[in-house]
Write an enzyme that holds these catalytic residues in place. Structure first.
Site, mmCIF file in Angstrom:
data_model
loop_
_atom_site.group_PDB
_atom_site.id
_atom_site.type_symbol
_atom_site.label_atom_id
_atom_site.label_comp_id
_atom_site.label_asym_id
_atom_site.label_seq_id
_atom_site.Cartn_x
_atom_site.Cartn_y
_atom_site.Cartn_z
ATOM 1 N N ARG A 140 11.479 -5.401 6.753
ATOM 2 C CA ARG A 140 12.191 -5.199 5.496
ATOM 3 C C ARG A 140 13.700 -5.416 5.658
ATOM 4 O O ARG A 140 14.435 -5.417 4.704
ATOM 5 C CB ARG A 140 11.891 -3.788 5.016
ATOM 6 C CG ARG A 140 12.435 -3.409 3.649
ATOM 7 C CD ARG A 140 11.744 -2.146 3.224
ATOM 8 N NE ARG A 140 12.286 -1.506 2.074
ATOM 9 C CZ ARG A 140 12.899 -0.310 2.093
ATOM 10 N NH1 ARG A 140 13.090 0.318 3.239
ATOM 11 N NH2 ARG A 140 13.299 0.240 0.987
ATOM 12 N N ALA A 158 2.925 1.875 3.079
ATOM 13 C CA ALA A 158 4.141 1.049 3.108
ATOM 14 C C ALA A 158 5.260 1.716 2.312
ATOM 15 O O ALA A 158 6.425 1.709 2.719
ATOM 16 C CB ALA A 158 3.862 -0.348 2.558
ATOM 17 N N HIS A 214 6.059 6.440 -2.339
ATOM 18 C CA HIS A 214 7.412 6.949 -2.604
ATOM 19 C C HIS A 214 7.332 8.422 -2.994
ATOM 20 O O HIS A 214 8.094 9.246 -2.516
ATOM 21 C CB HIS A 214 8.076 6.214 -3.777
ATOM 22 C CG HIS A 214 8.156 4.731 -3.611
ATOM 23 N ND1 HIS A 214 8.069 3.860 -4.662
ATOM 24 C CD2 HIS A 214 8.324 3.966 -2.505
ATOM 25 C CE1 HIS A 214 8.196 2.629 -4.230
ATOM 26 N NE2 HIS A 214 8.348 2.655 -2.926
ATOM 27 N N CYS A 252 0.823 -1.213 0.000
ATOM 28 C CA CYS A 252 0.000 0.000 0.000
ATOM 29 C C CYS A 252 0.859 1.266 0.000
ATOM 30 O O CYS A 252 2.071 1.222 0.172
ATOM 31 C CB CYS A 252 -0.916 -0.007 1.213
ATOM 32 S SG CYS A 252 -0.008 0.134 2.767
HETATM 33 FE FE1 CFM Z 1 13.135 0.428 -4.910
HETATM 34 FE FE2 CFM Z 1 12.561 -1.904 -5.095
HETATM 35 FE FE3 CFM Z 1 11.074 -0.219 -3.670
HETATM 36 FE FE4 CFM Z 1 13.538 -0.950 -2.859
HETATM 37 FE FE5 CFM Z 1 12.508 -2.908 -1.299
HETATM 38 FE FE6 CFM Z 1 11.525 -3.791 -3.584
HETATM 39 FE FE7 CFM Z 1 10.072 -2.177 -2.136
HETATM 40 MO MO1 CFM Z 1 10.512 -4.601 -1.315
HETATM 41 S S1 CFM Z 1 14.498 -1.287 -4.684
HETATM 42 S S2 CFM Z 1 12.557 0.939 -2.888
HETATM 43 S S3 CFM Z 1 14.342 -1.800 -1.032
HETATM 44 S S4 CFM Z 1 11.312 -0.389 -5.765
HETATM 45 S S5 CFM Z 1 12.631 -4.817 -2.107
HETATM 46 S S6 CFM Z 1 12.253 -3.899 -5.698
HETATM 47 S S7 CFM Z 1 9.442 -3.864 -3.187
HETATM 48 S S8 CFM Z 1 10.743 -2.655 -0.169
HETATM 49 S S9 CFM Z 1 9.161 -0.294 -2.561
#
Ligand code: CFM
Length: 550
Positions: free
Chosen positions: A102, A71, A203, A68
């Site tokens: 994580r 997260a 993000h 989500c």
């Molecule tokens: Fe970038 Fe990722 Fe992500 Fe990531 Fe992660 Fe991820 Fe993620 Mo899990 S590199 S920041 S450290 S997009 S592994 S492939 S899914 S937490 S949001």
């Protein structure tokens, strides 16, 4: 022992069959669903990547891998910073779920350094707060956190119910900042879980918040080296940042800030003093790179320190950017030195990995980055995809102008960034940038996952559980890379699953030492036959009986 040539032949025959997977899966869905999923399942073509549907809502009823928005904001971007008290405003489950799972690590300097990562701060709202509002409870939580820890910053993260009842976390942040007074920074994020179609929205919200509340507040030039860089989109999972810090230090490069692996408030505030931004995870942080370029004149390049050769490539890019022979020589020395152990480990692993098949369905960048490590091991990635990547992460940034902005994307605040009146300082002139580009150093560019994948391999966005089952049934990969939600379902089908989010219990996998760790782990996984021995009870017994346990 199968000959290497036979393996390559078998792989190309298998790739030729992948179209049939697409057809079979799409026809199994109800018509409307099949039509929609068809746009997200494509066969790769590195020369002219096909258009893929991405960053759209998951079809209700489909089991998705996605997380989500909360997260993405709290867990992913702000979570790895050790000295901000991150308060989850919401029911306790949201805070608990995003607490340490994580495996983002941190290393405080000494006992006086604040480190709140081991804690889980939550307002733990209850039914009565849903009815009467939760702002008072949030204020109380902030007071309590301040009295206990005296942090320099407190961040508040909104969860779904908080958005639904309309608590204003930004107003609370302002009021509490006034109440506590000088010396504290308090800011809120409207990152309710439902705000976007996935964690990707989180993000973006987090990046806006970093820029508005932290970046550019501390002008002191720190560090003793003349080469000053930031690493964006590195989150220190399993100690990745520690390995990269080691490599940079060895090369004589000052890492001013990492967003946000092993980071602190001060590093964020000081980041604008670096001379180059390197984007590792494009999906989660390209916004910050762009904002910092506009405001402060810092150019950015895409780097990829997953895989030993990719790490070497990154170091060479940095040396090329700064252009000084002394740095170029040092970088070559370090690469040569590190590669000795890397090559020994790779050669050893390759005996059991060459010709094997991998599938990667992870997040928004690792499904691409880890293909480099598999390539080094002589393995082929026959199917891959992101949970929440956008079209540019698949097809390259050149498609950005053609991406349709839908209502879900409009839901996320776009902040207007302009040149900083006093701090804007272009690190390179237009001519210098052009000259570097002419020599092959690309700025502001990412070519995406399809650029790397072999022609005819499968690329699937937001893989559904049904599609995952079918992939495994049909093609029996030697390793399937995904996360904890998929892990045990896949292993029960006799196929090993490597978690590429938290690395299971392993890592680091970045840099040179990380590559060695990865080779060793994959050698064990892909070389083991134990998974094929596992039979579900119903495969051995005609009649399976069980009782509920209360
Ligand atoms: Fe970038 Fe990722 Fe992500 Fe990531 Fe992660 Fe991820 Fe993620 Mo899990 S590199 S920041 S450290 S997009 S592994 S492939 S899914 S937490 S949001």
């Amino acid at each position: 022992m199968i000959d290497e040539k036979d393996k390559i032949k078998a792989t190309s025959e298998l790739i030729a069959d992948l179209q049939s997977f697409r057809d079979e899966v799409i026809t199994k869905y109800p018509k409307k669903v099949g039509k929609k999923r068809a746009k997200s399942i494509v066969l790769s073509d590195p020369d002219t990547p096909p258009e893929i549907q991405a960053n759209v809502r998951t079809i209700p009823g489909i089991i998705t891998q996605r997380g989500c928005t909360y997260a993405g904001c709290k867990g992913v971007v702000l979570g790895p910073t050790r000295d901000i008290v991150n308060i989850t405003h919401g029911p306790i489950g949201c805070g608990f779920y995003s607490w340490l799972t994580r495996r983002n690590q941190t290393q405080p300097g000494d006992d006086n350094d604040a480190n709140f990562i081991p804690y889980c701060f939550s307002t733990d709202i209850q039914d009565s707060n849903i009815v009467f509002g939760g702002e008072e409870k949030l204020k109380q939580a902030i007071r309590e956190a301040y009295e206990l820890f005296h942090p320099h910053a407190i961040a508040i993260f909104s969860t779904c119910p908080v958005g639904l009842i309309g608590d204003d976390v930004h107003r609370v942040a302002r009021q509490m900042k006034e109440e506590i007074g000088e010396g504290i920074n308090i800011f809120g994020f409207s990152c309710e879980g439902y705000r976007g179609v996935s964690q990707s929205a989180g993000h973006h919200i987090a990046n806006n918040g970093l820029f508005k509340n932290l970046i550019g507040r501390d002008d002191k030039v720190r560090g003793s080296q003349k080469y000053r860089v930031n690493l964006l989109g590195e989150y220190n999972i399993g100690g990745d940042a520690f390995e990269l810090e080691r490599v940079f230090e060895k090369c004589g490069i000052n890492l001013i800030a990492t967003f946000s692996g092993n980071s602190t408030i001060q590093k964020f505030e000081n980041a604008h003093t670096a001379d180059l931004n390197m984007v590792m995870c494009h999906r989660s942080i390209n916004y910050v790179a762009e904002m910092m370029e506009t405001a402060f004149g810092i150019p950015w390049i895409k780097v990829q320190p997953i895989g030993a050769h990719s790490t070497a490539k990154m170091l060479r890019k940095i040396a090329q950017y700064f252009g000084e022979q002394e740095l170029k020589d040092r970088v070559e020395e370090v690469i040569a030195e590190e590669m000795i152990a890397v090559e020994t480990a790779c050669e050893k692993a390759r005996k059991r990995t060459v010709g094997k098949l991998a599938m990667l369905f992870v997040g928004g960048s690792r499904a691409h980055h880890y293909q480099d490590l598999f390539e080094e091991l002589g393995m082929t990635t026959i199917a891959a995809g992101y949970e929440f990547g956008h079209r540019d992460d698949y097809e390259g940034r050149s498609v950005i102008p053609t991406i349709q902005i839908d209502a879900d994307s409009r839901n996320i605040e776009e902040i207007t960034v302009t040149r900083d009146a006093t701090r804007y300082n272009p690190r390179k002139t237009e001519e210098e940038l052009k000259a570097l580009e002419a020599k092959g150093l690309e700025f502001n560019e990412y070519h995406g996952l399809m650029n790397q994948m072999e022609k005819g391999t499968l690329v699937i966005d937001d893989l559904s559980h049904y599609e995952m089952d079918k992939l495994i049934e049909k093609y029996h990969p030697d390793v399937f890379c995904a996360g904890i939600k998929e892990k045990f379902c896949v292993q029960k089908m006799g196929i090993p699953l490597k978690q590429l989010h938290n690395y299971d219990y392993g890592g680091p996998y970045a840099g040179f030492k990380g590559a060695i760790n990865f080779y060793n782990d994959i050698e064990m996984i892909a070389g083991a036959s134990i998974w094929k021995e596992i039979k579900a009870p119903w495969e051995n017994e005609a009649y399976v009986e069980a009782q509920y346990a209360y």
